[in-house]
Structures are given as C-alpha cells and as structure tokens.
Motif scaffolding. Structure first.
Motif, PDB file in Angstrom:
ATOM      1  N   CYS A 149      20.654  16.306 -19.674  1.00 43.00           N
ATOM      2  CA  CYS A 149      20.455  15.361 -20.775  1.00 43.00           C
ATOM      3  C   CYS A 149      19.612  16.047 -21.847  1.00 43.00           C
ATOM      4  O   CYS A 149      19.005  17.089 -21.592  1.00 43.00           O
ATOM      5  CB  CYS A 149      19.758  14.090 -20.283  1.00 43.00           C
ATOM      6  SG  CYS A 149      18.186  14.436 -19.448  1.00 43.00           S
ATOM      7  N   CYS A 192      14.769  11.403 -18.558  1.00 44.62           N
ATOM      8  CA  CYS A 192      15.207  12.697 -19.080  1.00 44.62           C
ATOM      9  C   CYS A 192      13.992  13.520 -19.515  1.00 44.62           C
ATOM     10  O   CYS A 192      13.112  13.030 -20.224  1.00 44.62           O
ATOM     11  CB  CYS A 192      16.146  12.484 -20.259  1.00 44.62           C
ATOM     12  SG  CYS A 192      16.712  14.018 -21.033  1.00 44.62           S
ATOM     13  N   PHE A 206      17.843  15.280 -15.586  1.00 45.02           N
ATOM     14  CA  PHE A 206      17.348  14.037 -15.020  1.00 45.02           C
ATOM     15  C   PHE A 206      17.700  14.017 -13.534  1.00 45.02           C
ATOM     16  O   PHE A 206      18.595  14.735 -13.079  1.00 45.02           O
ATOM     17  CB  PHE A 206      17.950  12.810 -15.717  1.00 45.02           C
ATOM     18  CG  PHE A 206      19.424  12.619 -15.431  1.00 45.02           C
ATOM     19  CD1 PHE A 206      19.858  11.870 -14.342  1.00 45.02           C
ATOM     20  CD2 PHE A 206      20.386  13.198 -16.256  1.00 45.02           C
ATOM     21  CE1 PHE A 206      21.205  11.708 -14.075  1.00 45.02           C
ATOM     22  CE2 PHE A 206      21.745  13.035 -15.999  1.00 45.02           C
ATOM     23  CZ  PHE A 206      22.157  12.284 -14.909  1.00 45.02           C
TER      24      PHE A 206
END
Length: 324
Positions: free
Chosen positions: A93, A117, A122
């Motif tokens: 992310c 994130c 993540f």
C-alpha cells in the motif's frame, strides 16, 4: 460556463483522474480566448489581462491510492489448519497511516485486526471461521485523506475444511499365500489424496507386527498398500494390528492439505483376514536311509528320512518314477 450578458463570468475546470497538486494550483494572465470573444455592450473587446488570485490552499488530489493483497495468493485455500479467528492477510500500500479495509464477497471481513498502512505494506488478521465452505472473493480497499479510494485485484480463495475419510478397505482374497507373494490392500477414500513419505498399514502375522507399505495411487481416491510375505507362517489367518494407518513420518492429505481421517474403519467395519493364510516357510525333507534296490527288496523297498511338516505325505521319486 455561464454569465454572458452580465458582469460576472464563470469558468470551470473538472479535475481529471490521477492528478495531484499538494502545494496549491495557480492560474495565469491573460485569459485565453481559445478562438472565442469577450466584449462589452459597446462591442469593445475585453482587456484580457488580470491579476491572478493566490490559491495555495486549493489543492488537487484525484490520484487513487494503490493497494494489493500478496498473502494469501490467488486461487489458494482456507483449510483445517488455517481456518481461524486470526487468518493472516498482508500486502502492499502507499498511504502511510491509513487503514486498509478487507472485504470478503463485497462485505467487510469479520473481526479485522491490524491493517494500518506504513506507506509500503500492511498486515493483519480476519476471522474466517464463519465463512461457508465454498469459493470466496477477497479484496482490499484503501482511501486517502481526500477520500480517493484504491481497490486491489480480487484474490479468489476457496474454503474447504472437510477431512477426507476412508470409505472402504479391499483386502486380499481368502487363500494361502506363499513366500515372496504379495498381499495388496486397497484403501478407498471419498476424495483424491496426496501422499508424502511412506505411510503403511500395520498387520498381525502370527503375533508379529508387519507392515503393508504404500505402493501406488497418489492423486487418486484409491491407495494401494503392499506386504511382501517373508519366511513366516500364519495358518490361523493374519489380522490388522491397528485400525489406523501409520503415517511413518509421512502424510496423507487432500489437495488443500487437509489431513485424512486415518481410521481404516471410519465408515465401515474392517474386512476379515481370518482366511488370508500365510505359509512362507519352505518344508524341509531329506532321505537318511535308502538301501540299494535288489531283487529281494524291490517289492517292499523302504526309504526313511526327516521332514518338517507334521502329518503331510512325503512323495518319493526314484528315477523319475513316483513311488508310494
């Protein structure tokens, strides 16, 4: 856009996708007529020069965040081992500090933990125990401060938490079996089976534990186990030493790694082996006394010796002629 005939003209710019301007937009003088005209009521052309306004706080962000699921991979499985309240999901992310939302079949995943994130990746867990045993679609979503939303590619995952079971065992037919012959046992299951190592079936041959080792059938629902008869004897019928397959440090599982139920009698009684008789010992016989044949003894010729099979008849052959 509007305002002709008045002293206030409206111009509009529709923000395009995938644009970002975090330090404020700007406009420039003069106006661009773009082949058009702006005149007053006396038909005099407008002076196109103007003093641009400062718009440092007019920011543009139409760039959707990027998010992708890397674990689990596409076309993978939820099985007995990983179907938990802490099923791991992770990925990449690009919005630091924003929370990634996980959806299963377009509905927010149950009991998400983590998923913040860090600007690059993540990780977190969801509860999959309430999902039905069927195919599911896993998606990650990520929004930025401007409410732009990024959506990951769909990860297709199938839940299968049913352990294969043994439906029947086919034993050798009732018979005498001699040394070097094989006893084959076919184990039938309700699902195709992956085999690793050397699983085996434990047999009782005259009170001694013997093993019918895995021979063939991996990838199918019928596995063959074989025992090669040794120099031994069991004329009362062999038996199963144990009612469960001995994995012998190997494994038996379906194609999603669910281990099989090892009980040979999981759904039906084990076949009887009472008439599967083993005689792998070669009889011993030798002549210890045999006189020369003469006219005087030829009608009542006597032969004697030793033998290992009580009550069995010894056949004597002299010069190719069977004698009684």
């Amino acid at each position: 856009l509007s305002g002709t005939g008045s002293n206030a003209l409206t111009f509009r710019y529709t923000v395009e996708t995938a644009l970002s301007d975090s330090d404020g937009i700007s406009i420039s003088s003069p106006l661009d007529l773009n082949a058009g005209t702006i005149k007053n009521t006396a038909l005099l052309n407008l002076d196109l020069n103007f003093t641009p306004a400062t718009m440092l706080n007019v920011l543009v962000d139409s760039l959707a965040p990027t998010v992708a699921i890397t674990t689990p991979i596409d076309t993978s499985y939820i099985n007995i081992a990983n179907d938990t309240a802490a099923f791991a999901v992770s990925g990449s992310c690009n919005e630091n500090g924003q929370t990634v939302t996980i959806e299963v079949d377009a509905i927010a995943a149950s009991s998400p933990v983590g998923f913040v994130c860090d600007g690059a990746s993540f990780a977190g867990t969801i509860d999959t125990t309430g999902l039905a045993s069927t195919a599911h679609a896993l998606v990650a979503k990520l929004s930025d401060a401007a409410a732009n939303e990024g959506v990951s590619a769909t990860i297709n995952i199938t839940k299968d938490i049913t352990a294969p079971i043994i439906t029947s065992v086919t034993a050798p037919i009732d018979n005498y079996y001699l040394g070097s012959q094989n006893l084959d046992f076919i184990v039938n299951l309700d699902d195709n089976t992956t085999v690793a190592g050397a699983p085996r079936i434990q047999l009782d041959v005259n009170g001694v534990t013997r093993y019918a080792d895995y021979l063939a059938g991996a990838g199918s629902s019928a596995l063959t186990f074989r025992y090669a008869i040794q120099a031994e004897e069991d004329l009362n019928g062999i038996g199963f030493f144990a009612s469960a397959i001995d994995l012998n440090a190997g494994s038996l599982s379906d194609n999603v790694s669910n281990p099989i139920n090892l009980n040979l009698d999981a759904t039906i009684a084990l076949p009887s082996l009472a008439n599967v008789l083993v005689d792998g010992i070669v009889p011993l016989v030798s002549i210890t006394s045999a006189a020369n044949i003469t006219a005087a003894n030829q009608l009542t010729y006597s032969v004697s010796g030793t033998c290992s099979e009580n009550t069995r008849v010894v056949n004597v052959n002299i010069g190719g002629v069977a004698l009684t």
